[in-house]
Scaffold this motif. Structure first.
Motif, mmCIF file in Angstrom:
data_model
loop_
_atom_site.group_PDB
_atom_site.id
_atom_site.type_symbol
_atom_site.label_atom_id
_atom_site.label_comp_id
_atom_site.label_asym_id
_atom_site.label_seq_id
_atom_site.Cartn_x
_atom_site.Cartn_y
_atom_site.Cartn_z
ATOM 1 N N ASP A 1 -3.401 4.590 -1.452
ATOM 2 C CA ASP A 1 -4.431 5.068 -0.522
ATOM 3 C C ASP A 1 -4.904 6.306 -1.044
ATOM 4 N N GLU A 2 -6.065 6.433 -0.978
ATOM 5 C CA GLU A 2 -6.701 7.622 -1.551
ATOM 6 C C GLU A 2 -7.324 8.437 -0.510
ATOM 7 N N LEU B 1 0.978 -1.084 -0.211
ATOM 8 C CA LEU B 1 0.158 0.035 0.073
ATOM 9 C C LEU B 1 0.944 1.162 -0.031
ATOM 10 N N VAL B 2 0.513 2.210 -1.063
ATOM 11 C CA VAL B 2 1.645 3.447 -1.160
ATOM 12 C C VAL B 2 0.841 4.501 -0.581
ATOM 13 N N ARG B 3 1.277 5.086 0.475
ATOM 14 C CA ARG B 3 0.881 6.369 1.273
ATOM 15 C C ARG B 3 1.642 7.405 1.118
ATOM 16 N N GLY B 4 1.426 8.486 0.303
ATOM 17 C CA GLY B 4 2.420 9.405 -0.096
ATOM 18 C C GLY B 4 3.460 8.952 -0.671
ATOM 19 N N ASP B 5 4.690 9.063 -0.202
ATOM 20 C CA ASP B 5 5.961 8.388 -0.844
ATOM 21 C C ASP B 5 6.350 7.279 -0.232
#
Length: 62
Positions: free
Chosen positions: A61-62, A8-12
């Motif tokens: 992640d949105e 899961l990508v959150r920001g960087d």
């Protein structure tokens, strides 16, 4: 084997969510993942990438 790791990508930042994923299905608000050992989790966000060569599933992640 054909298992993949889910991230899961959150920001960087990229966070490992579940290793050895063998099953994925859309559910309300996200995706249900199950691995080779029967562990399950639901990831919210959108599917960004599935790379079968690298055995990698990436959600954002949105």
């Amino acid at each position: 084997m054909c298992e993949s790791n889910a991230f899961l990508v959150r920001g960087d930042e990229e966070e490992l969510v579940l290793e050895e994923v063998t099953f994925m299905e859309p559910v309300e608000g996200g995706y249900r993942l199950r691995n080779l050992f029967g562990e399950e989790t639901v990831v919210t966000g959108r599917l960004q990438e599935v790379n079968l060569i690298k055995h990698k599933i990436v959600f954002r992640d949105e």
